[in-house]
Write an enzyme that holds these catalytic residues in place. Structure first.
Site, PDB file in Angstrom:
ATOM      1  N   CYS A 196      11.586  62.326  59.090  1.00  0.00           N
ATOM      2  CA  CYS A 196      10.399  61.984  58.302  1.00  0.00           C
ATOM      3  C   CYS A 196       9.681  63.254  57.852  1.00  0.00           C
ATOM      4  CB  CYS A 196       9.455  61.135  59.150  1.00  0.00           C
ATOM      5  SG  CYS A 196       7.825  60.939  58.414  1.00  0.00           S
ATOM      6  N   LYS A 213       4.733  38.193  43.391  1.00  0.00           N
ATOM      7  CA  LYS A 213       4.235  38.001  42.037  1.00  0.00           C
ATOM      8  C   LYS A 213       4.566  39.244  41.212  1.00  0.00           C
ATOM      9  CE  LYS A 213      -0.157  37.400  39.541  1.00  0.00           C
ATOM     10  NZ  LYS A 213       0.000  36.149  38.822  1.00  0.00           N
ATOM     11  N   PHE A 214       5.075  39.014  40.023  1.00  0.00           N
ATOM     12  CA  PHE A 214       5.262  40.086  39.041  1.00  0.00           C
ATOM     13  C   PHE A 214       4.376  39.755  37.850  1.00  0.00           C
ATOM     14  CE2 PHE A 214       9.283  40.023  41.349  1.00  0.00           C
ATOM     15  CZ  PHE A 214       9.532  41.369  41.567  1.00  0.00           C
ATOM     16  N   HIS A 271     -10.385  48.278  46.558  1.00  0.00           N
ATOM     17  CA  HIS A 271      -9.566  47.131  46.144  1.00  0.00           C
ATOM     18  C   HIS A 271      -8.253  47.142  46.911  1.00  0.00           C
ATOM     19  CE1 HIS A 271     -11.999  46.324  42.507  1.00  0.00           C
ATOM     20  NE2 HIS A 271     -12.037  47.622  42.326  1.00  0.00           N
ATOM     21  N   ASN A 330      -0.395  53.499  49.097  1.00  0.00           N
ATOM     22  CA  ASN A 330       0.671  52.564  48.726  1.00  0.00           C
ATOM     23  C   ASN A 330       1.364  52.196  50.010  1.00  0.00           C
ATOM     24  OD1 ASN A 330       0.559  52.593  45.910  1.00  0.00           O
ATOM     25  ND2 ASN A 330       1.651  54.546  45.847  1.00  0.00           N
ATOM     26  N   SER A 368       7.061  55.794  49.610  1.00  0.00           N
ATOM     27  CA  SER A 368       8.305  56.496  49.908  1.00  0.00           C
ATOM     28  C   SER A 368       8.588  56.571  51.396  1.00  0.00           C
ATOM     29  CB  SER A 368       8.220  57.899  49.311  1.00  0.00           C
ATOM     30  OG  SER A 368       7.062  58.556  49.793  1.00  0.00           O
ATOM     31  N   GLN A 397      -2.628  36.152  34.889  1.00  0.00           N
ATOM     32  CA  GLN A 397      -2.800  34.733  35.212  1.00  0.00           C
ATOM     33  C   GLN A 397      -2.514  34.549  36.692  1.00  0.00           C
ATOM     34  OE1 GLN A 397      -0.008  32.594  36.034  1.00  0.00           O
ATOM     35  NE2 GLN A 397      -1.172  30.691  36.086  1.00  0.00           N
ATOM     36  N   HIS A 401       5.580  56.168  57.347  1.00  0.00           N
ATOM     37  CA  HIS A 401       4.608  56.949  58.132  1.00  0.00           C
ATOM     38  C   HIS A 401       3.213  56.719  57.524  1.00  0.00           C
ATOM     39  CE1 HIS A 401       3.948  60.462  60.914  1.00  0.00           C
ATOM     40  NE2 HIS A 401       2.765  60.272  60.365  1.00  0.00           N
ATOM     41  N   GLU A 412     -15.117  50.468  34.738  1.00  0.00           N
ATOM     42  CA  GLU A 412     -16.102  50.117  35.775  1.00  0.00           C
ATOM     43  C   GLU A 412     -17.384  50.935  35.621  1.00  0.00           C
ATOM     44  OE1 GLU A 412     -14.728  49.991  39.789  1.00  0.00           O
ATOM     45  OE2 GLU A 412     -13.171  48.506  39.364  1.00  0.00           O
ATOM     46  N   ASP A 442       3.495  68.217  47.506  1.00  0.00           N
ATOM     47  CA  ASP A 442       4.526  69.143  47.031  1.00  0.00           C
ATOM     48  C   ASP A 442       5.040  68.760  45.642  1.00  0.00           C
ATOM     49  OD1 ASP A 442       4.564  70.692  49.518  1.00  0.00           O
ATOM     50  OD2 ASP A 442       5.497  68.919  50.413  1.00  0.00           O
ATOM     51  N   HIS A 458     -16.831  50.721  46.547  1.00  0.00           N
ATOM     52  CA  HIS A 458     -16.008  49.566  46.911  1.00  0.00           C
ATOM     53  C   HIS A 458     -14.554  49.984  46.976  1.00  0.00           C
ATOM     54  CE1 HIS A 458     -16.083  49.619  42.493  1.00  0.00           C
ATOM     55  NE2 HIS A 458     -14.918  49.001  42.532  1.00  0.00           N
ATOM     56  N   CYS A 496       6.063  63.474  59.694  1.00  0.00           N
ATOM     57  CA  CYS A 496       5.870  63.590  61.147  1.00  0.00           C
ATOM     58  C   CYS A 496       5.524  65.038  61.537  1.00  0.00           C
ATOM     59  CB  CYS A 496       7.138  63.142  61.879  1.00  0.00           C
ATOM     60  SG  CYS A 496       7.211  61.360  62.175  1.00  0.00           S
ATOM     61  N   HIS A 537       4.524  57.901  63.746  1.00  0.00           N
ATOM     62  CA  HIS A 537       5.315  57.406  62.624  1.00  0.00           C
ATOM     63  C   HIS A 537       5.270  55.882  62.518  1.00  0.00           C
ATOM     64  CE1 HIS A 537       8.632  57.750  59.718  1.00  0.00           C
ATOM     65  NE2 HIS A 537       9.171  56.701  60.310  1.00  0.00           N
ATOM     66  N   HIS A 570       0.045  56.963  55.747  1.00  0.00           N
ATOM     67  CA  HIS A 570      -0.513  58.048  54.930  1.00  0.00           C
ATOM     68  C   HIS A 570      -1.130  57.489  53.666  1.00  0.00           C
ATOM     69  CE1 HIS A 570       3.308  57.291  52.878  1.00  0.00           C
ATOM     70  NE2 HIS A 570       2.804  57.902  51.820  1.00  0.00           N
ATOM     71  N   GLN A 625      -2.765  58.989  49.568  1.00  0.00           N
ATOM     72  CA  GLN A 625      -2.772  60.100  48.620  1.00  0.00           C
ATOM     73  C   GLN A 625      -4.153  60.263  48.020  1.00  0.00           C
ATOM     74  OE1 GLN A 625       0.397  60.576  45.788  1.00  0.00           O
ATOM     75  NE2 GLN A 625       1.529  58.840  46.645  1.00  0.00           N
ATOM     76  N   HIS A 684     -13.024  52.979  44.898  1.00  0.00           N
ATOM     77  CA  HIS A 684     -13.672  53.324  43.638  1.00  0.00           C
ATOM     78  C   HIS A 684     -15.060  53.862  43.976  1.00  0.00           C
ATOM     79  CE1 HIS A 684     -10.985  50.656  40.858  1.00  0.00           C
ATOM     80  NE2 HIS A 684     -10.431  51.803  41.172  1.00  0.00           N
TER      81      HIS A 684
HETATM   82  P1  H2U Z   1       3.927  57.688  48.577  1.00  0.00           P
HETATM   83  O1  H2U Z   1       4.630  57.250  49.793  1.00  0.00           O
HETATM   84  O2  H2U Z   1       2.730  56.839  48.239  1.00  0.00           O
HETATM   85  O3  H2U Z   1       4.888  57.871  47.444  1.00  0.00           O
HETATM   86  O4  H2U Z   1       3.314  59.132  48.906  1.00  0.00           O
HETATM   87  C1  H2U Z   1       4.070  60.171  49.416  1.00  0.00           C
HETATM   88  C2  H2U Z   1       3.746  61.430  48.655  1.00  0.00           C
HETATM   89  O5  H2U Z   1       4.272  62.530  49.399  1.00  0.00           O
HETATM   90  C3  H2U Z   1       4.388  61.499  47.270  1.00  0.00           C
HETATM   91  O6  H2U Z   1       3.365  61.601  46.295  1.00  0.00           O
HETATM   92  C4  H2U Z   1       4.711  63.515  48.516  1.00  0.00           C
HETATM   93  C5  H2U Z   1       5.229  62.766  47.306  1.00  0.00           C
HETATM   94  O7  H2U Z   1       5.049  63.545  46.141  1.00  0.00           O
HETATM   95  N1  H2U Z   1       5.711  64.355  49.203  1.00  0.00           N
HETATM   96  C6  H2U Z   1       5.402  65.655  49.506  1.00  0.00           C
HETATM   97  O8  H2U Z   1       4.326  66.145  49.147  1.00  0.00           O
HETATM   98  N2  H2U Z   1       6.295  66.427  50.206  1.00  0.00           N
HETATM   99  C7  H2U Z   1       7.523  65.965  50.598  1.00  0.00           C
HETATM  100  O9  H2U Z   1       8.261  66.693  51.236  1.00  0.00           O
HETATM  101  C8  H2U Z   1       7.978  64.608  50.235  1.00  0.00           C
HETATM  102  C9  H2U Z   1       6.957  63.740  49.567  1.00  0.00           C
HETATM  103 ZN    ZN Z   2       6.862  60.150  60.366  1.00  0.00          ZN
END
Ligand code: H2U
Ligand code: ZN
Length: 345
Positions: free
Chosen positions: A50, A310-311, A297, A153, A161, A322, A164, A182, A76, A295, A53, A113, A166, A168, A281
Site C-alpha cells: 500500500c 444508480k448511474f 455532502h 472518494n 484507488s 431524476q 487505506h 452555491e 505525487d 456543510h 501505509c 490500512h 484517506h 484529498q 463546502h
Molecule cells: P484516490 O484514492 O481518491 O484516488 O486518492 C489517492 C490519491 O493519491 C490520488 O490522487 C495519489 C493519487 O494521485 N497518489 C500519490 O500521491 N502517490 C502515490 O504513490 C500513489 C497515489
Molecule cells: Zn495502507
C-alpha cells in the site's frame, strides 16, 4: 393537492438553483431489503504493497514516515500545480482557456490500512477533523488560492484507488462550478433575509423531522429535499459558521460524532463498505463571509443492494437528474438502521 409521496414532480435545490425530477410512483413496490451479501474481504492492518501505509514507498520514490496518527503529503500526481504560468488563451472568442494553479494534498486518516471513518474511535476521528480544519485554514490563506475542496472518494466504484482510509485536498486559484453556484445562491439569500440559507433550511428540517437521519448538539444529518443520489446525505452545522476552522472544540467533537454515526448507518444499509464521494463546502478565500454556511455532502451511488447502483444516464444526462426513492423514504430507511457497525455486533 400535490402528493409528495406519489405524484411525479420536480423539486428545487436552492443551493445550486437546479431542479431534480422525483418519480416516486415508480417505487410503489415494497422494500425487500438487500438482495445479496458481498463477500467479506478482510484487510490487513498493514499492507506492504500500500502506498499510504506507514514506512512504505510511494510513486516518485517518496517514502512515508512511520506515522502514528494522521499524515499529510503533497499529491505525487497533483491535478493542480503551484507554478503554472499565469496566462490565458482563446483560439476563438467562444473558446477561452485560463491557467489555473493550486496545491493538491493527500491526508491519511490513520496508519491502519483496514479502518474506515465508521470504524475509527472518537479520539482518532477528532484528530481527522482537526487536521481538516488546519489544512483548510492554511491553504485558504495561501496567496493565489481561491477555494479549498476537501473530499473523500470511498470504494473502487467511486474511483478510489486504495482502501487505506484517506482523503484529498485540491486547493485552486478558481471557484469550482458547484461552489460558484452555491456562492451566488447563499449570497442572494443572505442579502434578502439577513440569515444564511442553510440556517433557515435546517430550522425547517428540524421541525418537519421527516428528512433528518440523526443529529447532535452541533450538526444534523439530512437527506436533502433535492437529493439526487439514492441515499444522499448532507451534514449541516447548527451554528452558521462559514468554515471548519470556526468550529469550537465541542463542535469539532460533534462533527466527529456525526461522521461516525452516518458512515456506520451507511455500511449497515447493505452490510458492505458503502461507497460514496464525500466533501465539505466552505467559504472561499477572503474575509469571513457571513453568507456561507459550512456543510458537507455525501453522494453515494448504491440503490437497492451492494450490487445495484444508480448511474446518471439517458434523461439524466440529456435533460435533468431524476430519482425514484423519495428523500423522505431514504431518510426513514437510514433512521431505522443501527449506529453500531455491522462488523462490531
Ligand atoms: P484516490 O484514492 O481518491 O484516488 O486518492 C489517492 C490519491 O493519491 C490520488 O490522487 C495519489 C493519487 O494521485 N497518489 C500519490 O500521491 N502517490 C502515490 O504513490 C500513489 C497515489
Ligand atoms: Zn495502507
Amino acid at each position: 393537492m400535490l402528493d409528495l409521496a406519489h405524484h411525479p414532480l420536480r423539486r428545487l435545490n436552492p443551493l445550486t438553483r437546479e431542479w431534480v425530477l422525483v418519480s416516486p410512483h415508480r417505487t410503489q413496490r415494497p422494500w425487500h431489503g438487500h438482495l445479496d451479501k458481498p463477500a467479506a474481504t478482510a484487510l490487513p492492518a498493514y499492507d506492504p504493497a500500500c502506498y499510504l501505509c506507514p514506512g512504505n514507498t510511494r510513486a516518485g520514490g517518496h517514502s512515508n514516515p512511520a506515522y502514528t496518527e494522521t499524515y499529510v503529503f503533497t499529491n505525487d500526481f497533483s491535478a493542480l500545480l503551484p507554478d503554472t504560468p499565469a496566462a490565458s488563451a482563446a483560439p476563438h472568442p467562444l473558446l477561452p482557456a485560463e491557467s489555473t494553479r493550486g496545491i493538491c494534498r493527500v491526508i491519511c486518516f490513520s496508519p491502519r490500512h483496514d479502518l474506515t471513518l465508521a470504524r475509527m474511535d472518537p479520539a482518532a476521528l477528532r484528530r481527522v477533523v482537526d487536521i481538516w480544519a488546519t489544512q483548510y485554514a492554511e491553504l485558504n490563506s495561501t496567496p493565489g488560492i481561491a477555494y479549498v475542496e476537501i473530499f473523500e472518494n470511498r470504494g473502487d466504484i467511486m474511483g478510489c484507488s486504495n482502501p487505506h482510509p484517506h482523503c484529498q485536498i485540491w486547493a485552486g486559484s478558481m471557484l469550482p462550478n458547484e461552489i460558484a453556484k452555491e456562492h451566488a445562491a447563499q449570497h442572494d439569500y443572505f442579502l434578502e433575509h439577513g440569515r444564511t440559507l442553510l440556517s433557515d433550511y435546517l430550522d425547517h428540517e428540524l421541525t418537519a423531522a421527516e428528512r433528518i437521519v440523526c443529529a447532535n448538539d452541533s450538526f444534523a444529518a439530512i437527506v436533502p429535499w433535492w437529493a439526487v443520489w439514492p441515499f444522499e446525505v448532507m451534514l449541516v452545522s447548527r451554528r452558521p459558521v462559514s468554515a471548519l476552522d470556526q468550529l469550537s472544540s465541542d463542535e469539532r467533537q460533534g462533527l466527529a460524532d456525526i461522521l461516525k454515526r452516518v458512515t456506520s448507518r451507511y455500511d449497515n444499509l447493505f452490510e458492505t463498505s458503502f461507497p460514496y464521494s464525500f466533501g465539505f463546502h466552505q467559504q472561499p478565500a477572503g474575509p469571513r463571509d457571513q453568507a456561507w454556511h459550512l456543510h458537507a455532502h455525501f453522494y453515494p451511488p448504491l440503490l437497492r443492494s451492494a450490487t445495484v447502483r444508480k448511474f446518471l444516464v439517458g434523461y439524466e444526462m440529456l435533460a435533468m437528474p431524476q430519482r425514484d426513492i423519495t428523500p423522505e423514504d431514504a431518510a426513514l430507511r437510514l433512521r431505522q438502521l443501527s449506529e453500531t457497525h455491522y462488523t462490531e455486533v
